[in-house]
Scaffold this motif. Structure first.
Motif, short mmCIF file in Angstrom:
data_model
loop_
_atom_site.label_atom_id
_atom_site.label_comp_id
_atom_site.label_asym_id
_atom_site.label_seq_id
_atom_site.Cartn_x
_atom_site.Cartn_y
_atom_site.Cartn_z
N TYR A 8 0.84 -1.19 0.00
CA TYR A 8 0.00 0.00 0.00
C TYR A 8 0.88 1.24 0.00
CZ TYR A 8 -2.24 3.93 2.31
OH TYR A 8 -2.66 5.18 2.63
N GLN A 9 0.43 2.26 -0.71
CA GLN A 9 1.09 3.57 -0.67
C GLN A 9 0.03 4.66 -0.70
OE1 GLN A 9 3.56 3.06 -4.12
NE2 GLN A 9 2.05 3.93 -5.51
N ALA A 10 0.42 5.82 -0.23
CA ALA A 10 -0.50 6.97 -0.27
C ALA A 10 -1.01 7.13 -1.69
CB ALA A 10 0.22 8.22 0.20
N GLY A 11 -2.30 7.36 -1.82
CA GLY A 11 -2.94 7.47 -3.12
C GLY A 11 -3.82 6.26 -3.43
N ASP A 12 -3.66 5.18 -2.65
CA ASP A 12 -4.45 3.96 -2.85
C ASP A 12 -5.78 3.99 -2.10
OD1 ASP A 12 -2.38 2.88 -4.37
OD2 ASP A 12 -1.53 1.76 -2.67
N GLU A 13 -6.00 5.00 -1.31
CA GLU A 13 -7.15 5.04 -0.40
C GLU A 13 -8.49 4.90 -1.13
OE1 GLU A 13 -3.71 7.27 1.27
OE2 GLU A 13 -4.83 7.46 -0.60
N GLN A 14 -8.68 5.62 -2.20
CA GLN A 14 -9.95 5.59 -2.92
C GLN A 14 -10.24 4.18 -3.43
OE1 GLN A 14 -12.20 8.16 -3.37
NE2 GLN A 14 -13.58 6.78 -4.44
N GLY A 15 -9.25 3.54 -4.00
CA GLY A 15 -9.44 2.19 -4.52
C GLY A 15 -9.79 1.20 -3.43
N ILE A 16 -9.10 1.28 -2.30
CA ILE A 16 -9.38 0.37 -1.18
C ILE A 16 -10.77 0.64 -0.61
CG2 ILE A 16 -8.70 -0.20 1.19
CD1 ILE A 16 -5.76 0.16 0.23
N TRP A 17 -11.13 1.90 -0.46
CA TRP A 17 -12.46 2.25 0.04
C TRP A 17 -13.54 1.70 -0.89
CZ3 TRP A 17 -16.23 5.51 -2.08
CH2 TRP A 17 -17.32 5.75 -1.24
N LEU A 24 -16.97 -5.92 -0.53
CA LEU A 24 -17.20 -6.48 0.79
C LEU A 24 -18.49 -6.00 1.44
CD1 LEU A 24 -13.56 -6.36 2.22
CD2 LEU A 24 -14.74 -8.25 1.06
N GLY A 25 -19.05 -4.89 0.95
CA GLY A 25 -20.34 -4.41 1.46
C GLY A 25 -20.25 -3.63 2.76
N TYR A 26 -19.10 -3.05 3.06
CA TYR A 26 -18.94 -2.27 4.29
C TYR A 26 -19.13 -0.79 4.00
CZ TYR A 26 -16.97 -6.51 6.31
OH TYR A 26 -16.79 -7.79 6.75
N ILE A 77 -5.64 -12.72 8.30
CA ILE A 77 -6.18 -11.93 7.19
C ILE A 77 -7.39 -11.17 7.70
CG2 ILE A 77 -7.19 -11.95 4.87
CD1 ILE A 77 -4.30 -12.99 4.91
N MET A 78 -7.30 -9.86 7.69
CA MET A 78 -8.39 -9.01 8.17
C MET A 78 -9.33 -8.60 7.04
SD MET A 78 -7.57 -9.16 11.24
CE MET A 78 -8.82 -8.09 11.94
N GLY A 79 -8.83 -8.61 5.82
CA GLY A 79 -9.66 -8.24 4.68
C GLY A 79 -8.97 -8.63 3.39
N LEU A 80 -9.74 -9.11 2.44
CA LEU A 80 -9.26 -9.45 1.10
C LEU A 80 -10.39 -9.14 0.14
CD1 LEU A 80 -7.41 -10.75 -1.05
CD2 LEU A 80 -8.29 -12.97 -0.33
N ALA A 81 -10.10 -8.34 -0.85
CA ALA A 81 -11.12 -7.99 -1.84
C ALA A 81 -10.47 -7.81 -3.21
CB ALA A 81 -11.85 -6.70 -1.45
N ARG A 119 -20.59 -16.10 2.66
CA ARG A 119 -19.64 -15.90 1.56
C ARG A 119 -19.15 -17.24 1.00
NH1 ARG A 119 -18.11 -10.48 1.27
NH2 ARG A 119 -18.48 -9.27 3.15
N LEU A 120 -20.07 -18.00 0.43
CA LEU A 120 -19.77 -19.35 -0.03
C LEU A 120 -18.72 -19.38 -1.14
CD1 LEU A 120 -23.36 -20.88 0.05
CD2 LEU A 120 -21.60 -20.90 1.84
N ALA A 121 -18.76 -18.43 -2.05
CA ALA A 121 -17.75 -18.40 -3.12
C ALA A 121 -16.37 -18.13 -2.54
CB ALA A 121 -18.11 -17.35 -4.16
N ALA A 122 -16.30 -17.27 -1.53
CA ALA A 122 -15.02 -16.99 -0.87
C ALA A 122 -14.50 -18.24 -0.18
CB ALA A 122 -15.16 -15.84 0.12
N HIS A 123 -15.40 -19.00 0.45
CA HIS A 123 -14.98 -20.23 1.12
C HIS A 123 -14.37 -21.21 0.12
CE1 HIS A 123 -18.35 -19.40 4.30
NE2 HIS A 123 -17.44 -18.44 4.25
#
Length: 144
Positions: A8-17, A24-26, A77-81, A119-123
């Motif tokens: 991660y680097q500064a500037g990636d925030e919009q994409g991650i959000w 992920l639906g958050y 792993i706290m998050g993967l998308a 999240r059956l596909a993720a499983h």
């Protein structure tokens, strides 16, 4: 495809959000995402990697140190998308491999994660990457 897995680097925030919101639906505010990323990116207990295609963030993974009194150290792993249009192209596997490599480098016993029951596909994806189901859990939370 021109894909890159990188820290991660500064500037990636919009994409991650956007990934958090759309994949992920958050519904977590953008400004709070920016603040959290700035804090966690400086903490050596956390590792945030992004998948980039043609200079666009299309995936990310967030791993952290997992230590408890009853088991060896793991990475968690706290998050993967990965954006829907880029799924099934190896990006999720490459992101997992990045956290797995970090775990091996730091002497962790392995990598663990928790995935929502719906999240059956993720499983199926995680099982295809060699992860094994260990137990069912009920998630409790108290907020204020």
């Amino acid at each position: 495809m021109g894909q890159v897995i990188r820290p991660y680097q500064a500037g990636d925030e919009q994409g991650i959000w956007q990934l958090n919101t759309e994949v992920l639906g958050y519904a977590f505010p953008y400004e709070d995402t920016v603040t959290k990323l700035a804090t966690l990116a400086q903490d050596p207990q956390h590792r945030i990697l992004v998948a980039e295609v043609h200079q666009q963030v299309v995936g990310y993974i967030h791993g952290t140190q997992y230590d408890v009194l009853y088991a060896p150290s793991y990475k968690d792993i706290m998050g993967l998308a990965v954006a829907e249009a880029y799924q099934h192209r190896g990006l999720g596997r490459a992101l997992l491999a990045g956290i797995e490599a970090w775990g091996k480098e730091t002497g962790a016993a392995g990598v663990r994660l928790v995935s929502g029951a719906e999240r059956l596909a993720a499983h199926a994806f995680y099982e295809g990457c060699g992860y094994q189901r260990k137990k069912g859990q009920v998630n409790f939370r108290k907020t204020w």
